[in-house]
Design a protein around this motif. Structure first.
Motif, PDB file in Angstrom:
ATOM      1  N   ASP A   1      37.773  39.805  39.658  1.00  0.00           N
ATOM      2  CA  ASP A   1      37.715  38.079  39.599  1.00  0.00           C
ATOM      3  C   ASP A   1      38.915  37.849  41.030  1.00  0.00           C
ATOM      4  N   GLN A   2      39.754  38.623  41.527  1.00  0.00           N
ATOM      5  CA  GLN A   2      40.670  38.133  42.180  1.00  0.00           C
ATOM      6  C   GLN A   2      40.359  37.956  43.670  1.00  0.00           C
ATOM      7  N   TYR A   3      39.805  38.262  44.528  1.00  0.00           N
ATOM      8  CA  TYR A   3      39.023  38.463  45.615  1.00  0.00           C
ATOM      9  C   TYR A   3      38.829  37.056  46.287  1.00  0.00           C
ATOM     10  N   SER A   4      38.682  36.468  45.944  1.00  0.00           N
ATOM     11  CA  SER A   4      38.961  34.740  46.625  1.00  0.00           C
ATOM     12  C   SER A   4      40.052  34.569  47.878  1.00  0.00           C
ATOM     13  N   ALA A   5      41.210  33.463  47.145  1.00  0.00           N
ATOM     14  CA  ALA A   5      41.603  33.089  48.676  1.00  0.00           C
ATOM     15  C   ALA A   5      42.314  34.072  48.773  1.00  0.00           C
ATOM     16  N   GLU A   6      43.135  34.504  48.051  1.00  0.00           N
ATOM     17  CA  GLU A   6      44.162  35.823  48.632  1.00  0.00           C
ATOM     18  C   GLU A   6      43.320  36.756  49.138  1.00  0.00           C
ATOM     19  N   ASP A  34      44.702  38.402  52.961  1.00  0.00           N
ATOM     20  CA  ASP A  34      44.825  39.598  53.152  1.00  0.00           C
ATOM     21  C   ASP A  34      43.958  39.784  54.175  1.00  0.00           C
ATOM     22  N   LEU A  35      42.668  39.448  54.503  1.00  0.00           N
ATOM     23  CA  LEU A  35      41.854  40.342  55.297  1.00  0.00           C
ATOM     24  C   LEU A  35      41.877  39.570  56.572  1.00  0.00           C
ATOM     25  N   VAL A  36      42.612  38.115  57.314  1.00  0.00           N
ATOM     26  CA  VAL A  36      42.698  37.689  57.757  1.00  0.00           C
ATOM     27  C   VAL A  36      44.362  38.226  58.817  1.00  0.00           C
ATOM     28  N   PHE A  37      45.184  38.461  58.146  1.00  0.00           N
ATOM     29  CA  PHE A  37      46.483  38.911  58.315  1.00  0.00           C
ATOM     30  C   PHE A  37      46.377  40.133  58.652  1.00  0.00           C
ATOM     31  N   PHE A  38      45.770  41.019  57.857  1.00  0.00           N
ATOM     32  CA  PHE A  38      45.176  42.404  58.478  1.00  0.00           C
ATOM     33  C   PHE A  38      44.693  43.044  60.088  1.00  0.00           C
ATOM     34  N   ALA A  39      43.765  41.244  60.644  1.00  0.00           N
ATOM     35  CA  ALA A  39      43.188  41.806  61.596  1.00  0.00           C
ATOM     36  C   ALA A  39      43.925  40.828  62.364  1.00  0.00           C
ATOM     37  N   ALA A  40      44.926  39.547  62.191  1.00  0.00           N
ATOM     38  CA  ALA A  40      45.540  39.357  63.243  1.00  0.00           C
ATOM     39  C   ALA A  40      46.993  40.337  63.433  1.00  0.00           C
ATOM     40  N   SER A  64      29.856  41.105  47.176  1.00  0.00           N
ATOM     41  CA  SER A  64      29.048  39.697  46.342  1.00  0.00           C
ATOM     42  C   SER A  64      29.877  38.852  47.023  1.00  0.00           C
ATOM     43  N   GLU A  65      30.755  38.391  47.730  1.00  0.00           N
ATOM     44  CA  GLU A  65      30.830  37.830  48.347  1.00  0.00           C
ATOM     45  C   GLU A  65      30.999  37.352  49.609  1.00  0.00           C
ATOM     46  N   PRO A  66      29.900  36.442  49.791  1.00  0.00           N
ATOM     47  CA  PRO A  66      29.688  36.107  50.922  1.00  0.00           C
ATOM     48  C   PRO A  66      29.791  35.306  51.776  1.00  0.00           C
ATOM     49  N   ARG A  67      31.304  34.718  51.258  1.00  0.00           N
ATOM     50  CA  ARG A  67      32.126  34.207  52.331  1.00  0.00           C
ATOM     51  C   ARG A  67      33.392  35.224  52.908  1.00  0.00           C
TER      52      ARG A  67
END
Length: 153
Positions: free
Chosen positions: A66-71, A75-81, A125-128
């Motif tokens: 349940d902790q996959y949203s904003a954080e 994390d995904l954006v920071f990893f790619a950046a 399960s998280e389209p965003r």
């Protein structure tokens, strides 16, 4: 083959303590930027690599579903950046970059794309988040010269 800068034990510790790792990646990012501004591109490259490895550790940290949203988005954006930062730093001054530096930068980009692709089922399960991963993968494919996608703003 890209060498890893982080000690495997420290990497595991960062995965177990993602909050500390998030703080660490911010500190390392500031140092990388300072070296880049001062013109020390080799140290900036090394610190950008460290930022990428810490960001990868955060991304691979175990956490409740349940902790996959904003954080997770951050994390995904920071990893790619951070992968793009490694690539941009390697290309910043062609006279100072070595063949191994360029190869390392390309490996970081490739590893990031593969890691994001591997994480897609976890975020199904998280389209965003799926959309963000796809945007990031497209951005990485375009490379360091690409315009920053809106998802990163």
């Amino acid at each position: 083959m890209r060498t890893q800068l982080l000690c495997p034990v420290y990497r595991k510790w960062l995965q177990l303590h993602p909050e500390h790792a998030r703080e660490e990646r911010q500190v390392l990012r500031k140092q990388a930027r300072a070296y880049q501004r001062s013109g020390d591109l080799q140290k900036a490259f090394t610190f950008n690599q460290l930022v990428w490895e810490v960001a990868q550790s955060v991304l691979l940290a175990l956490r409740p579903v349940d902790q996959y949203s904003a954080e997770s988005q951050k994390d995904l954006v920071f990893f790619a950046a951070s992968a793009i930062a490694v690539d941009r730093c390697a290309r910043a001054n062609c006279a100072e970059t070595t063949t191994s530096t360029n190869a390392t930068a390309q490996t970081v980009i490739t590893d990031t794309q593969q890691q994001l692709a591997a994480l897609m089922p976890m975020y199904a399960s998280e389209p965003r988040l799926m959309h963000i991963i796809q945007e990031l993968m497209h951005w990485l494919k375009l490379g360091a010269t690409a315009k920053t996608p809106p998802v990163l703003h």
